[in-house]
Design a protein around this motif. Sequence first.
Motif, PDB file in Angstrom:
ATOM      1  N   LYS A 134       1.156  30.897   8.641  1.00 48.92           N
ATOM      2  CA  LYS A 134       1.957  29.710   8.379  1.00 48.92           C
ATOM      3  C   LYS A 134       1.355  29.001   7.174  1.00 48.92           C
ATOM      4  O   LYS A 134       0.132  28.822   7.100  1.00 48.92           O
ATOM      5  N   LEU A 135       2.179  28.589   6.238  1.00 50.77           N
ATOM      6  CA  LEU A 135       1.662  27.865   5.080  1.00 50.77           C
ATOM      7  C   LEU A 135       1.284  26.445   5.483  1.00 50.77           C
ATOM      8  O   LEU A 135       1.936  25.851   6.344  1.00 50.77           O
ATOM      9  N   PRO A 136       0.249  25.882   4.834  1.00 49.69           N
ATOM     10  CA  PRO A 136      -0.042  24.470   5.102  1.00 49.69           C
ATOM     11  C   PRO A 136       1.139  23.607   4.654  1.00 49.69           C
ATOM     12  O   PRO A 136       1.955  24.029   3.834  1.00 49.69           O
ATOM     13  N   ARG A 137       1.193  22.400   5.191  1.00 49.13           N
ATOM     14  CA  ARG A 137       2.213  21.449   4.765  1.00 49.13           C
ATOM     15  C   ARG A 137       2.137  21.261   3.242  1.00 49.13           C
ATOM     16  O   ARG A 137       1.050  21.396   2.667  1.00 49.13           O
ATOM     17  N   TYR A 138       3.223  20.940   2.608  1.00 53.52           N
ATOM     18  CA  TYR A 138       3.330  20.702   1.166  1.00 53.52           C
ATOM     19  C   TYR A 138       3.319  21.989   0.328  1.00 53.52           C
ATOM     20  O   TYR A 138       3.180  21.925  -0.895  1.00 53.52           O
ATOM     21  N   PHE A 139       3.411  23.143   0.969  1.00 59.06           N
ATOM     22  CA  PHE A 139       3.509  24.393   0.213  1.00 59.06           C
ATOM     23  C   PHE A 139       4.748  25.146   0.660  1.00 59.06           C
ATOM     24  O   PHE A 139       5.129  25.080   1.825  1.00 59.06           O
ATOM     25  N   GLU A 140       5.366  25.843  -0.293  1.00 59.12           N
ATOM     26  CA  GLU A 140       6.517  26.681   0.024  1.00 59.12           C
ATOM     27  C   GLU A 140       6.366  28.016  -0.679  1.00 59.12           C
ATOM     28  O   GLU A 140       5.756  28.097  -1.749  1.00 59.12           O
ATOM     29  N   GLU A 141       6.948  29.023  -0.074  1.00 65.25           N
ATOM     30  CA  GLU A 141       6.920  30.342  -0.687  1.00 65.25           C
ATOM     31  C   GLU A 141       8.352  30.785  -0.922  1.00 65.25           C
ATOM     32  O   GLU A 141       9.173  30.724  -0.012  1.00 65.25           O
ATOM     33  N   PHE A 142       8.683  31.113  -2.179  1.00 66.49           N
ATOM     34  CA  PHE A 142       9.983  31.754  -2.413  1.00 66.49           C
ATOM     35  C   PHE A 142       9.906  32.625  -3.661  1.00 66.49           C
ATOM     36  O   PHE A 142       9.061  32.414  -4.533  1.00 66.49           O
ATOM     37  N   ASN A 143      10.812  33.584  -3.731  1.00 63.92           N
ATOM     38  CA  ASN A 143      10.813  34.590  -4.807  1.00 63.92           C
ATOM     39  C   ASN A 143       9.439  35.216  -4.991  1.00 63.92           C
ATOM     40  O   ASN A 143       8.989  35.448  -6.109  1.00 63.92           O
ATOM     41  N   ASN A 144       8.744  35.420  -3.905  1.00 62.71           N
ATOM     42  CA  ASN A 144       7.409  36.028  -3.933  1.00 62.71           C
ATOM     43  C   ASN A 144       6.390  35.193  -4.709  1.00 62.71           C
ATOM     44  O   ASN A 144       5.394  35.704  -5.213  1.00 62.71           O
ATOM     45  N   ASN A 145       6.674  33.892  -4.879  1.00 59.43           N
ATOM     46  CA  ASN A 145       5.714  32.987  -5.503  1.00 59.43           C
ATOM     47  C   ASN A 145       5.380  31.856  -4.543  1.00 59.43           C
ATOM     48  O   ASN A 145       6.193  31.496  -3.699  1.00 59.43           O
ATOM     49  N   LEU A 146       4.191  31.333  -4.725  1.00 58.53           N
ATOM     50  CA  LEU A 146       3.743  30.223  -3.889  1.00 58.53           C
ATOM     51  C   LEU A 146       3.821  28.941  -4.720  1.00 58.53           C
ATOM     52  O   LEU A 146       3.428  28.930  -5.889  1.00 58.53           O
ATOM     53  N   TRP A 147       4.340  27.875  -4.134  1.00 60.69           N
ATOM     54  CA  TRP A 147       4.535  26.612  -4.858  1.00 60.69           C
ATOM     55  C   TRP A 147       3.927  25.448  -4.079  1.00 60.69           C
ATOM     56  O   TRP A 147       4.047  25.384  -2.856  1.00 60.69           O
ATOM     57  N   SER A 148       3.314  24.550  -4.816  1.00 62.12           N
ATOM     58  CA  SER A 148       2.894  23.272  -4.258  1.00 62.12           C
ATOM     59  C   SER A 148       4.035  22.291  -4.498  1.00 62.12           C
ATOM     60  O   SER A 148       4.540  22.185  -5.620  1.00 62.12           O
ATOM     61  N   VAL A 149       4.449  21.581  -3.458  1.00 61.08           N
ATOM     62  CA  VAL A 149       5.642  20.745  -3.536  1.00 61.08           C
ATOM     63  C   VAL A 149       5.251  19.279  -3.465  1.00 61.08           C
ATOM     64  O   VAL A 149       4.669  18.839  -2.469  1.00 61.08           O
ATOM     65  N   GLU A 150       5.554  18.554  -4.532  1.00 58.64           N
ATOM     66  CA  GLU A 150       5.267  17.120  -4.554  1.00 58.64           C
ATOM     67  C   GLU A 150       6.583  16.397  -4.319  1.00 58.64           C
ATOM     68  O   GLU A 150       7.399  16.276  -5.236  1.00 58.64           O
ATOM     69  N   ASP A 151       6.812  15.953  -3.093  1.00 56.00           N
ATOM     70  CA  ASP A 151       8.116  15.353  -2.805  1.00 56.00           C
ATOM     71  C   ASP A 151       7.969  13.997  -2.127  1.00 56.00           C
ATOM     72  O   ASP A 151       8.774  13.608  -1.288  1.00 56.00           O
ATOM     73  N   ASP A 152       6.929  13.252  -2.537  1.00 57.52           N
ATOM     74  CA  ASP A 152       6.742  11.930  -1.939  1.00 57.52           C
ATOM     75  C   ASP A 152       7.692  10.899  -2.538  1.00 57.52           C
ATOM     76  O   ASP A 152       7.879   9.830  -1.976  1.00 57.52           O
ATOM     77  N   ARG A 153       8.274  11.228  -3.699  1.00 57.29           N
ATOM     78  CA  ARG A 153       9.229  10.289  -4.307  1.00 57.29           C
ATOM     79  C   ARG A 153      10.640  10.573  -3.801  1.00 57.29           C
ATOM     80  O   ARG A 153      10.978  11.715  -3.482  1.00 57.29           O
ATOM     81  N   ASP A 154      11.478   9.526  -3.797  1.00 59.23           N
ATOM     82  CA  ASP A 154      12.853   9.718  -3.353  1.00 59.23           C
ATOM     83  C   ASP A 154      13.679  10.496  -4.371  1.00 59.23           C
ATOM     84  O   ASP A 154      14.600  11.218  -4.003  1.00 59.23           O
TER      85      ASP A 154
END
Lengths: 295, 295
Positions: free
Chosen positions: B9-29
């Motif tokens: 399971k990925l830690p919170r704030y990370f997503e995996e798609f298209n075989n790449n791993l991404w850090s997601v900064e989504d604290d802003r509206d």
Amino acid sequence: MVRKLMNNKLPRYFEEFNNNLWSVEDDRDNMKLYYRVKEILSTRISPFQQVNIIDTYDFGRCLVLDGVMQTTELDGYIYNEMISHIPAITHPNPSKALIIGGGDCGVANELIKYPELLEIDMVEIDEVVVEECVAKLTKISGNAPRDNRVKFHFTDGVKFVKDKKGLYDIAIVDSSDPIGPAEVLFSEEFYVDLKDSLKDEGVMVCQSQSPIFNKDILSRTHHILKRHFPIVKTYKAVVPSYPGGMWSFTLASLVYDPLNANLAKLALNTSYINSGVFQASFSLPNFMCDDLGIL
Amino acid sequence: MVRKLMNNKLPRYFEEFNNNLWSVEDDRDNMKLYYRVKEILSTRISPFQQVNIIDTYDFGRCLVLDGVMQTTELDGYIYNEMISHIPAITHPNPSKALIIGGGDCGVANELIKYPELLEIDMVEIDEVVVEECVAKLTKISGNAPRDNRVKFHFTDGVKFVKDKKGLYDIAIVDSSDPIGPAEVLFSEEFYVDLKDSLKDEGVMVCQSQSPIFNKDILSRTHHILKRHFPIVKTYKAVVPSYPGGMWSFTLASLVYDPLNANLAKLALNTSYINSGVFQASFSLPNFMCDDLGIL
């Protein structure tokens, strides 16, 4: 608004999720940006690109080309003032100006603040960009479309300058990124033609990309111009809506040094530039001096 | 790497798609940022927040707290130099410094470049941040962890300053955003305590957020400090990895004006600041002067 769009197919570069509409900037390999959109005001496919005017929550109305944010109501004035006023007062008495690109009309709207400028040739390859910005991005295009000193030429800037010799006091290259239609605007051949289009005391400036993420383009632009102009100065500004924030401009001049400009000539009705900012913009951080081989 | 992570399971704030791993900064509206990640070097849940050290394609190694990028190898030096060297030379002979926050140790690593600084108290609420940055963000933490002038206090900065009276020549507040644990570091009560912790000729500086997106915080900070210090100056720098790019710092001083600083004292081993940049950083654009009521 979102509900209505859900029944239709969204244009390319837009996504809808969690009942919100997002503009997706994913042209980079390593970074994606999502801007929350209030409304897509227009979508047109020109012969060159997909042209969108959108209204966003954070940046107000924006011009987006092929999914990449070009200028926004929130901060477009920073870029437009920095690329326009610095050459406009570096030359002590300019009467004729050339703008290559700048389809949002923001540069023209800054230049018309100088009454001594009598003719402004604006050469934009994509008429659709101008039409849309004149209609829907009036905070940026301002009075330029109705100022009869501004002449629009909807043609290829590279071809336009080829037969122009010794005509302009100042030339401004307001290009998009050096991929797609704007790529040729970063070539040595184009800069040489642009130099030839200037009068003997001419000044030109171009946007030379991010000093952080496009070090190669900035450095190459600086060094190409050094081969053809006696005075070349890179300066910087912050552009909040461009990733990396810091942006560079490179000025090349046949006679006049911007550091000797008469700052009292600076137009007063500006939101970013003032005489302190003018001078400060030429103080480059150490890493930029290193990258450009300046010391 | 990505394949291995897909089985867990990925830690919170990370997503995996298209075989790449991404850090997601989504604290802003209204804006989401995705950074492509080479590797998650560590994930720890401290009593205060989720602490990640990640290696990214564009920014090198980064400290991420609750999904928000805090400092990066690519550009962390800009923020750290600007918040450290300006107070360090505004005071002509500082011997004792206080850092509130600054868990990445980058500010301490700049201050130790000044041999006249004999004691540096570093007060960070979250020991996990320091442990991780000392272990895995060595380009930023540098030699600070091994410099015996730097004393670490893992406690609440607000409480720490309450009983410190007349101790410090310079104080630097290197906080994260004013949400979560750092919120109190933007209160008037804290600034008053901080003033009391200074000697009679003391200088303090705090990061005062984006002049574009946090106008209210910058303006409030500036005006609170004006009520308690005779000299208050806001200055700016570009921070490419913070959305909006332009960042503000506010310096408050009991005696010394930064514009009279002896620029020859500036440490030489810097990558961003130099004497030109020092002076230029105080030249504020018109819109900031308007927002702050400066003319």
